[in-house]
Design an enzyme around this catalytic site. Structure first.
Site, short mmCIF file in Angstrom:
data_model
loop_
_atom_site.label_atom_id
_atom_site.label_comp_id
_atom_site.label_asym_id
_atom_site.label_seq_id
_atom_site.Cartn_x
_atom_site.Cartn_y
_atom_site.Cartn_z
N ASP A 476 0.98 -1.26 0.11
CA ASP A 476 -0.02 -0.06 -0.03
C ASP A 476 0.98 1.27 0.10
O ASP A 476 2.05 1.11 0.27
CB ASP A 476 -0.92 0.02 1.38
CG ASP A 476 -2.29 0.76 1.07
OD1 ASP A 476 -2.41 1.54 0.24
OD2 ASP A 476 -3.22 0.28 1.92
N CYS A 524 -1.23 -1.03 -4.35
CA CYS A 524 -2.34 -0.66 -3.97
C CYS A 524 -1.78 0.91 -3.75
O CYS A 524 -0.60 1.11 -2.98
CB CYS A 524 -3.07 -1.03 -2.69
SG CYS A 524 -4.06 -0.27 -1.81
N ASP A 546 -10.72 2.36 -3.18
CA ASP A 546 -11.28 1.91 -2.00
C ASP A 546 -12.80 2.15 -2.01
O ASP A 546 -13.65 1.88 -1.14
CB ASP A 546 -10.82 3.04 -0.98
CG ASP A 546 -9.55 2.50 -0.48
OD1 ASP A 546 -8.96 1.60 -0.85
OD2 ASP A 546 -8.55 3.42 0.32
C1 DGJ Z 1 -5.64 1.89 1.92
C2 DGJ Z 1 -6.50 0.60 0.99
O1 DGJ Z 1 -6.53 0.73 -0.20
C3 DGJ Z 1 -7.26 0.02 1.64
O2 DGJ Z 1 -7.71 -1.28 1.11
C4 DGJ Z 1 -6.56 -0.51 3.13
O3 DGJ Z 1 -5.65 -1.64 2.92
C5 DGJ Z 1 -6.18 0.46 3.78
N1 DGJ Z 1 -5.32 1.35 3.02
C6 DGJ Z 1 -5.47 0.28 5.08
O4 DGJ Z 1 -4.79 1.26 5.67
#
Ligand code: DGJ
EC number: 3.2.1.22
Length: 735
Positions: A476, A524, A546
């Site tokens: 992420d 991500c 998200d």
């Molecule tokens: C942002 C991501 O896009 C979510 O799916 C999740 O993993 C959160 N961060 C966790 O902090």
């Protein structure tokens, strides 16, 4: 015996001939023209009388005896448009009267800023052409690289700039390439814009005189624009007809694509590093290699352009190319528990996930450091002992015993000021000396351009993967840059951060994959903030948004597929009503929306009824029958959800033609207006296909088996009626 051998030899020669004819790179000495041919595409440029490299042609495949060139420089329109700038050059330095976007701009230490690049020589090897350019007086060398993909005709272009002078020089602007389109006044541009939780909106507009900038100044790819474009000649209004030129940048840092119609109505598209705040000091003998700018052409409309890009990504870009394994059905804990992960809670979810056929269980944020919410913990990558008293092993063992593999969330490039790492190394973040450090989601960006930070990040990830049986990382990245300073190096080196950061990111990913070849990775960035052909060389899938509302996702997914293959598009089934929209959607609707990509489940399974489990089990097993087609097949967008459409529908046809899968969605219907009949595409008209409903068989009469001609010509009525309805079926080709 002799004749058999002769036949084999002739066959071999014939196939060699077809191959060389199918794709080649040639240089004609006499006309000084380079010609690159591949399936359906010819790309040509020549060396003109000024020794400039001039674009001659990019479009549908020409006959092998058709001659192009010689290149002749444009003499300019008037004294206000000088020849060098009016000539369509392949890679143009800023100098000699260029008023449009340069591909390269340099300042020399003596204040000279004139750069005029001329052809020196070239080298052809297989699918690759290297053309060497040099400034007319200074020892600045530019090596242009062209790599043609024989399967899709997509051309990868990049440049290596070498300083052979005796002093450092400053690169102020460096793109990978400039593409030029044939003369026309009727071009239409497609590009992708968005925001957090609303990514991949398709924009479509006529190209007018002037410039359209598509860019990110954020240090990473960004949600705001995506580094992809497509340009159609005319505005056919049909997905699968028309001439379309398209391109995508392989870069995950700040980038820019400039689409320009100059005053002579020539269209140029230049893309590479974003010149905003750029400045790369190049020492003597040092080199800078630009990202790759990929470009392609389709005669089959914007739909055909997407299909070519999808095929290219699957067979040439992804880490498991040319045959990526199908994405496993995944469960992710984030929307169920957020930061509140515990060993027992995760094990309970894992048991339930296994019952519906999930193949990979992923624990999201919250398992490390002092991570109770988003205020603390990032940077401290040790297991939180309150939540997992003896480490991750018991949970991982449990997940394995349930027949699934295990994945884990990380956010390696970030740090919370409330962390041991930041207390120890406050100088490790991007910052300007003595200036505030702006936080986003209570976190700062580690300066990955630094070698010590790079080593730390690689070190903890390597340890995590070596000590635990982890099959998958969700990587992420939850904010963009601010104060992009690098005070530890000399002032004239500091702006290298825009390049070095991303190079180090790629090198970490590469090294991790080499050392842990079974580990798969998802990119991500708070959803779809880091989706591009650069990161996709190292990651197997991406998280597009998200926003997991199944209706909103239809548009996000639709836009996503303009540039990226559905196989990398992770899509979870989540709670209903959910975080984004507050009205309920049926479990079938939610599943079918997610089944258009790589299926995942992110619901809190503790809230599900027996009926939900039964539907989920059924739909997961149906998905496994179609995933090869959905993830790696040819996508046809039958009805777009854009512009407030009441319906949307897609069709995927398996790469080997053995199956087609159709999804239909109805947002809302007005009394008396039927759902449009779907006319399928891409089938073999003479073959027989058997119909199989993935969801409940609708009323009305349809044949159980019919020819491709029937499904494409007569089509299928879905009989959807009401609000937020969905259905899906597959056609299996009979042998
Ligand atoms: C942002 C991501 O896009 C979510 O799916 C999740 O993993 C959160 N961060 C966790 O902090």
């Amino acid at each position: 015996m002799f004749y058999r051998k002769l036949f084999v030899l002739l066959g071999l020669l014939a196939s060699m001939y077809t191959y060389t004819f199918a794709q080649s790179i040639q240089f004609d000495q006499q006309s000084r023209v380079f010609r690159i041919d591949s399936v359906g595409v010819t790309y040509a440029f020549g060396v003109n009388e000024e020794n400039e490299l001039q674009t001659l042609y990019w479009g549908g495949r020409l006959g092998s005896n058709d001659h192009l060139g010689p290149a002749q420089a444009n003499q300019g329109h008037a004294s206000f448009d000088l020849p060098s700038g009016s000539t369509r050059q392949e890679f143009e330095g800023w100098g000699a009267g260029l008023f449009y976007e340069p591909t390269l701009k340099i300042t020399f230490p003596d204040g000279n800023r004139d750069l005029v690049l001329h052809y020196i020589d070239h080298h052809i090897e297989g699918n690759t052409l290297n053309v060497h350019l040099k400034d007319i007086s200074r020892d600045v060398l530019v090596d242009l690289k062209y790599q043609i993909d024989p399967e899709t005709g997509i051309l990868g272009r990049s440049a290596v700039i070498t300083n052979k002078t005796k002093e450092p020089l400053l690169i102020e602007q460096a793109a990978a390439a400039t593409w030029s389109l044939p003369q026309s006044t009727d071009y239409w541009l497609y590009y992708l814009t968005g925001r957090w939780a609303g990514e991949m909106n398709v924009q479509h507009e006529a190209i007018r005189p002037g410039t359209r900038l598509i860019e990110s100044r954020r240090g990473s790819t960004g949600h705001q624009n995506n580094p992809w474009f497509a340009i159609e000649r005319g505005n056919s209004g049909d997905q699968d007809t028309g001439d379309v030129w398209f391109g995508a940048l392989g870069w995950s840092g700040s980038w820019r694509i400039t689409v320009e119609q100059d005053s002579l109505r020539q269209i140029r598209i230049t893309g590479g590093y974003n010149p905003f705040d750029f400045g790369y000091q190049l020492a003597p003998n040092e080199q800078l290699e630009t990202p790759v700018f990929y470009g392609g052409y389709s005669h089959n409309g914007i739909g055909g352009a997407s299909r070519l890009l999808h095929r290219f990504e699957i067979s040439k870009v992804l880490p498991q190319a040319p045959k990526p394994r199908p994405r496993p059905v995944l469960y992710n804990s984030w929307e169920a528990t957020e930061f509140n992960v515990t060993e027992q809670g995760q094990e309970e979810l894992a048991e339930k996930a296994a019952k519906i056929g999930v193949e990979r269980f992923v624990m999201d944020d919250g398992w490390f450091g002092q991570r109770k919410d988003d205020h603390a913990g990032l940077g401290d990558w040790y297991v939180n002992k309150e939540k997992f008293p003896v480490g991750l092993k018991p949970l991982i063992d449990k997940v394995h015993s349930l027949g699934m593999d295990f994945g884990l969330w990380v956010e390696p490039e970030m740090v919370n000021p409330d962390s041991d790492l930041y207390r120890k190394h406050p100088d490790w973040v991007l910052n300007f000396d003595g200036r505030p450090r702006t936080e986003g989601r209570n976190q700062l960006v580690l300066n990955l351009a630094r070698q010590d930070v790079r080593d730390y990040v690689y070190g903890f990830l390597d340890k995590l993967l070596s000590e635990n049986d982890i099959a998958f990382l969700k990587w992420d990245y939850n904010r963009n840059w601010s104060e992009p300073g690098w005070p530890a190096v000399a002032p004239d080196e500091q702006k290298k951060v825009y390049v070095k950061f991303i190079e180090n990111l790629y090198s970490i990913l590469k090294k991790l994959r080499e050392k842990h070849p079974k580990v798969e990775i998802e990119s991500c960035s708070g959803g779809g903030g880091r989706v591009d052909l650069g990161i996709l060389r190292y990651t197997d899938e991406v998280w597009p948004s998200d926003n997991t509302d199944p209706f909103d996702r239809l548009s996000i997914q639709d836009g996503f597929t303009y540039a990226y293959t559905p196989g990398v598009m992770m899509a979870w089934v989540t709670e209903s009503p959910g975080g984004a929209n507050h009205s309920p959607r049926s479990i079938e609707y939610r599943f079918l929306s997610s089944m258009q990509g790589s299926l995942g489940i992110g619901s809190n399974l503790n809230h599900w009824s027996d009926a939900d489990f039964a539907s989920a089990r059924h739909l997961v097993s149906e998905y496994k029958e179609i995933r090869e087609t959905v993830q790696h097949g040819a996508l046809y967008r039958l009805i777009s959800p854009a512009n407030g459409s009441e319906q949307s529908a897609t069709e995927s046809v398996a790469a080997d033609g053995s199956q087609a899968v159709v999804f239909g969605f109805l947002h809302s219907s007005q009394f008396g207006y039927p759902y449009p009949r779907l006319l399928l595409r891409g089938l073999n008209k003479d073959a027989q296909y058997k119909l199989h409903w993935i969801t409940e068989k609708p009323g009305g009469k349809r044949p159980e088996t019919a020819s491709g001609a029937y499904w494409m010509g007569h089509g299928v009525d879905l009989d959807l009626d009401g609000d937020f309805q969905a259905t899906a079926f597959r056609l299996d080709k009979e042998r």
